[in-house]
Scaffold this active site. Structure first.
Site, short mmCIF file in Angstrom:
data_model
loop_
_atom_site.label_atom_id
_atom_site.label_comp_id
_atom_site.label_asym_id
_atom_site.label_seq_id
_atom_site.Cartn_x
_atom_site.Cartn_y
_atom_site.Cartn_z
N SER B 326 0.80 -1.23 0.00
CA SER B 326 0.00 0.00 0.00
C SER B 326 0.83 1.27 0.00
CB SER B 326 -0.92 -0.01 1.22
OG SER B 326 -1.74 -1.16 1.18
N ASP B 365 -10.71 -6.64 -0.34
CA ASP B 365 -10.07 -5.59 0.43
C ASP B 365 -9.44 -6.23 1.65
OD1 ASP B 365 -10.50 -2.29 0.40
OD2 ASP B 365 -9.89 -3.13 2.35
N HIS B 371 -14.66 -0.31 3.10
CA HIS B 371 -14.55 1.01 3.74
C HIS B 371 -15.76 1.88 3.49
CE1 HIS B 371 -10.32 0.26 4.69
NE2 HIS B 371 -10.30 -0.37 3.52
#
Lengths: 380, 628
Positions: B326, B365, B371
């Site tokens: 990330s 995810d 999210h």
């Protein structure tokens, strides 16, 4: 006895009233010859100090040799040549006996048996032969007609051959050649005809290959190395290469006393004995070596002059051959150190470290002194 | 006896004799003349030749190795020094009974089997007058013991040399490298003359890169030797020119802090000054002690290091290849803004997974429930995978590659050291070349979260972070701060002379930088940020991004696979990553941290970065208080 009779004849001749040199020299010593010898010994001690890494002990030792040699010289100078003449054959036989003894009970060193240990001193009987053989041959030929006939010469040659062969067996090539040449000198001086000389010379040349066959390996190697020293630069050629470098790098004026790098830094082997001339040449240069040659030549010439003035045949032959023995010594030594002759182990007379040769050489000069003083007494 | 002899003519005989004497005298003169000529030839004509030979005989030119330059950190702490080391040497020709002498020596000096083995090997090979090293690095005690007994051992001597010493041992090993004995390969490439007296050469790292400057120039001594080769005196000398001292950009204290923060874990920390590219910290763990290479490491010791499963010799910071995870997201977001694919405030629904159009495959995810609705800052703060799956797909791999290339991904940074890895910046063309296969859309999707083919080194990550910190400027990373005391004009690289290589990133609107940097700050300082644990007590503003790299992608084919964390052993657990720069508004330091198999970036890697940043920005005192 013919010999006794001969001496009587001789005495009659000495009654001649003409005297060139009225005074007999002090202690029968010829100051001219003595001067030359002292110069050589002095130079020898100086070079030795340098060659032996500034070891005063070695120099003192050599001085002792010199003193002993001088005492012998002094002693022999007092003995009339007449006495020596009488003793000659017995001394010769004694010398031969010692040489035979060396072969059986000798003390060996460096692969050769040359020394005889008499408890107090150790010496090389072959050195004695350098005086005894000329005495013998001179004794033998002194009453022979001039020029000596072939018969006498053959006998003389046999007398020479015996010690030479014994010395050769030790083996000591250098001394054998030296003693041999001394014998020849006596014969030559005794008046051998040129024809006979040529024949015997030819015979000697013809015997060289046979002789070669009998040489030990190391002796053959030395001769091969002489012809091409670079063939074995770290082995047999090392001596010659290093001594040539020492001489050559000395140049005209030399590197100065104690400054010879070849000798001071261990490159030069046997530098206080057989190769001492290289040290001399490196440190004193061409001027030094030529001067040394001059002194040597001077001493030999003085010896020959004494011979030519000697009254009787025996003295003449003996004085002449002893002078030439000295000549052969230094010519062979300098010849080998400068790479002209094979390394035969002949010391540089009066300069190389060593007692026997020093004493022998000075003894020979003692005899010369004696002959010289006799000549003064009965001058022609 | 014959009567003829009795009546011989004395006068005739005398004349005969005189003639002979003259002849002989002539012979004597002739011989003396020959000798004199011979001596003239040797001593006068050939004097030059023999004088040269004599010089060669006695003179030897011995190289004198230069003193190797010292290496300092940016605060003049000594990193690489020279210390005297003692060797015991044997000259065989001067030793009578070698076996006995060696066994007697063994009572004074600790001799191991490998010493003896090497010694007897050398003994056979070398000439008897050449001295042979029996043992190096004698202890003071051994030197003292031998010195007392020296008289018993002719031909054996102790010699002193300068040997390399790294006072901080393993702390700087992967940056500094080490020196070791010159091997045959190196000998081939070297200037043999210059290295004629040198035993050691830089093997890796700075020691290798700046070998030429550190080494110096060899000097010579003209010494007089005797026939045995023994040195007698020095006749003259050309002194060696010592190697240049070097000041590195490293901060030794920061190195220690980073090393401590990583602890027992495998990983790396690379910190640099964004403006200048100066590397402040460069740590790879586990590390090793470079001192053991200096004196010649034993094969057993070396095998131990080489075969250690944790690979201490491997320079993770320089050559370790990791998927950035990330941490790539801020750059991908910038690409999205730059190419106008999205706006910062544009929102989307980020559910638990993403599916390519017309495909059943679910790209999940990291957060099971997803999210929810996110805009770009929120996607960065919370590290939404689905948002970046979507963005990456919209951008397409070639635009991602083109943009990331400006951050130096996929190429070497040009750090002044050896052995840097290039990493992989995948594109359609790259895949065709490397694998001979077409690019699949799914591969674009996972590139968006820093997985798949994309591989970076920690150094590359640190540089990319610097580029972010300087809003697209950045500078080429470097270890060299300057040569001490003064640089030679010919030498490259002095901090004032060197123009930083700009990494100027081409971006449509500079406001995009602020948007991304703000999002990175929030991910550290906002409670819902992935690195909030680190940022909540920070006395300064940090812009950072966490990352988690999946180990399976480290496999050679670089193929991405899903897995369930609990099912796999620690070795295959995720790598934790973290990139950051601080202070956010005026960055003084940029950092990239990788903790192998550490798990989540926020929990494993961020605290390491925090320790380093604290120390650098707040100083030693604060860092210590904070730790207690």
């Amino acid at each position: 006895m013919p010999h006794d009779f001969y001496w009587q004849t001789h005495s009659m001749a000495t009654l001649s009233p003409i005297t060139k040199h009225p005074a007999r020299p002090l202690l029968n010593l010829d100051p001219i010859l003595m001067g030359g010898l002292i110069i050589l010994c002095g130079a020898g001690l100086a070079v030795l100090y340098s060659a032996a890494d500034h070891d005063v002990g070695v120099v003192l030792h050599q001085s002792v040799h010199f003193v002993i040699g001088f005492l012998v010289l002094l002693f022999l100078a007092q003995i009339p040549s007449k006495q020596l003449f009488k003793w000659s054959p017995w001394l010769y036989l004694g010398g031969l006996t010692l040489l035979v003894m060396v072969l059986f009970v000798g003390y060996s060193g460096k692969g050769a048996q040359r020394w005889l240990d008499l408890g107090v001193i150790r010496f090389q009987p072959s050195e004695l032969m350098k005086i005894l053989l000329p005495m013998m041959i001179a004794w033998y030929l002194s009453d022979k007609h001039v020029p000596p006939s072939l018969r006498y010469i053959v006998v003389a040659l046999l007398m020479i051959a015996a010690p030479v062969w014994l010395i050769f067996l030790q083996p000591d090539l250098g001394t054998a050649v030296l003693v041999l040449s001394l014998g020849f000198f006596v014969i030559f001086l005794a008046g051998i005809t040129w024809r006979l000389l040529a024949v015997s010379g030819g015979l000697i040349l013809a015997s060289v290959p046979v002789f070669w066959f009998y040489l030990r390996d190391y002796q053959q190697q030395r001769i091969i190395t002489l012809l091409n020293p670079e063939s074995d630069p770290l082995g047999a050629g090392y001596h010659i290469i290093q001594s040539k470098i020492a001489l050559g790098s000395g140049g005209l004026y030399g590197k100065g006393w104690l400054n010879g790098t070849q000798s001071q830094l261990d490159f030069l082997p046997e530098r206080s004995t057989d190769f001492v001339f290289a040290v001399f040449g490196e440190e004193f240069g061409f001027l030094g070596t030529v001067l040394l040659l001059f002194v040597y030549g001077f001493v030999v010439m003085r010896g020959l002059s004494i011979a030519s003035y000697a009254e009787d045949t025996y003295s003449r032959l003996l004085a002449g051959s002893l002078s030439l023995s000295f000549f052969v010594y230094f010519v062979v030594n300098i010849g080998m150190v400068s790479g002209l002759l094979p390394i035969v182990g002949v010391p540089l007379p009066l300069i190389s470290y060593g007692g026997t040769s020093m004493v022998t050489i000075l003894a020979a000069f003692g005899i010369l002194m004696s002959i010289h003083s006799s000549q003064n007494m009965f001058t022609s | 006896m014959a009567a003829r002899d009795f009546f011989k003519d004395i006068r005739l005989e005398k004349r005969y004799f005189r003639t002979r004497i003259y002849l002989v005298a002539l012979l004597v003169l002739l011989c003396i003349l020959i000798l004199a000529l011979r001596l003239f030839y040797l001593q006068v004509s050939s004097h030059d030749h023999y004088a040269t030979l004599s010089q060669e005989n006695r003179m030897k030119i011995v190289p004198v190795p230069p003193t190797r330059g010292l290496v300092y950190d940016r605060n003049m702490n000594l990193l690489a020094a020279n210390k005297p080391s003692y060797q015991i040497r044997v000259t065989p020709v001067e030793v009578d009974d070698m076996e006995q002498v060696i066994s007697q020596l063994g009572q004074l000096i600790d001799l191991e089997e490998h010493h003896l083995k090497k010694f007897y090997g050398d003994l056979k090979r070398k000439q008897s007058f050449e001295s042979i090293t029996l043992k190096v690095n004698l202890s003071e005690e051994e030197v003292a013991r031998f010195s007392v007994n020296r008289h018993r051992f002719p031909g054996i001597e102790i010699t002193a040399h300068a040997s390399r010493y790294y006072p901080m041992a393993g702390v700087n090993a992967h940056a500094l490298g080490y020196v070791g004995r010159i091997n045959a390969d190196e000998m081939q490439k070297l200037d043999r003359k210059d290295y004629s007296g040198t035993t050691y050469i830089g093997k890796v790292g700075v020691e290798k890169f700046y070998e030429q400057a550190l080494h110096g120039t060899v000097g010579y001594q003209h010494i007089e030797i005797n026939a045995q080769g023994r040195r007698l005196r020095v006749l003259g000398s050309i002194p060696p020119e010592p190697g240049q001292d070097v000041m590195l950009t490293l901060d030794a204290q920061l190195q220690e802090v980073a090393l401590q923060a990583l602890g027992e874990r495998k990983g790396s920390v690379v910190a640099m000054e964004p403006e200048t590219g100066e590397i402040l910290a460069f740590v790879s763990t586990p590390t090793y002690d470079p001192n053991q290479f200096v004196s010649g490491i034993s094969s057993k010791q070396y095998a131990q290091l080489r075969d250690d499963p944790d690979q201490p010799l491997f320079n993770r910071a320089l050559s370790g290849l990791y998927p950035p995870g990330s941490t790539i997201k801020p750059m991908v977001a910038l690409a999205g803004l730059h190419y106008g694919v999205t706006r910062a405030d544009e929102t989307m629904w980020a559910g638990p997974f993403y599916q390519l159009p017309g495909s059943q495959h679910k790209y999940r995810d990291w957060k099971k429930e997803g999210h929810g609705r996110v805009d770009m800052p929120k996607a960065i703060v919370q590290s939404s995978d689905v948002y970046f799956y979507t963005l990456a797909y919209k951008l397409g791999i070639d635009r991602i590659a083109e943009f990331l290339a400006q951050f130096n991904f996929g190429s070497r940074t040009g750090l002044d050291t050896w052995g840097e890895a290039k990493g992989i910046l995948p594109s359609q063309e790259w895949k065709r070349k490397a694998h001979g296969q077409p690019w699949y859309p799914g591969e674009t999707v996972i590139t968006g979260i820093g997985q798949g083919y994309l591989l970076t080194t920690p150094l590359q990550l640190a540089l990319a972070t610097s580029v972010l910190a300087t809003r697209g400027q950045g500078a080429q990373p470097k270890f060299l701060r300057k040569f001490l005391p003064a640089s030679r004009p010919s030498e490259d690289g002095n901090d004032k002379n060197q123009v930083p290589v700009p990494h100027s990133v081409d971006i449509a609107d500079s406001i995009y930088w602020d948007q991304i940097v703000e999002a990175m700050e929030d991910s550290v300082h906002e409670p819902n940020g992935t690195a909030y644990a680190m940022g909540k007590d920070a006395g300064y503003r940090i812009a950072g991004k966490t990352g988690t790299a999946q180990v399976f992608s480290l496999k050679k084919d670089g193929e991405y696979r899903e897995y369930v964390e609990e099912e796999i052993d620690e070795k295959l657990r995720d790598h934790a990553l973290f990139i950051a720069f601080a202070p956010a508004d005026k960055p003084k330091i940029a950092i990239a941290v990788v903790v192998e198999n550490g798990g989540g970036g926020g929990t494993a890697a961020a605290p390491v970065a925090k320790a380093v940043l604290d120390h650098y920005l707040l100083g030693n005192e604060y860092a210590q208080q904070d730790a207690s």
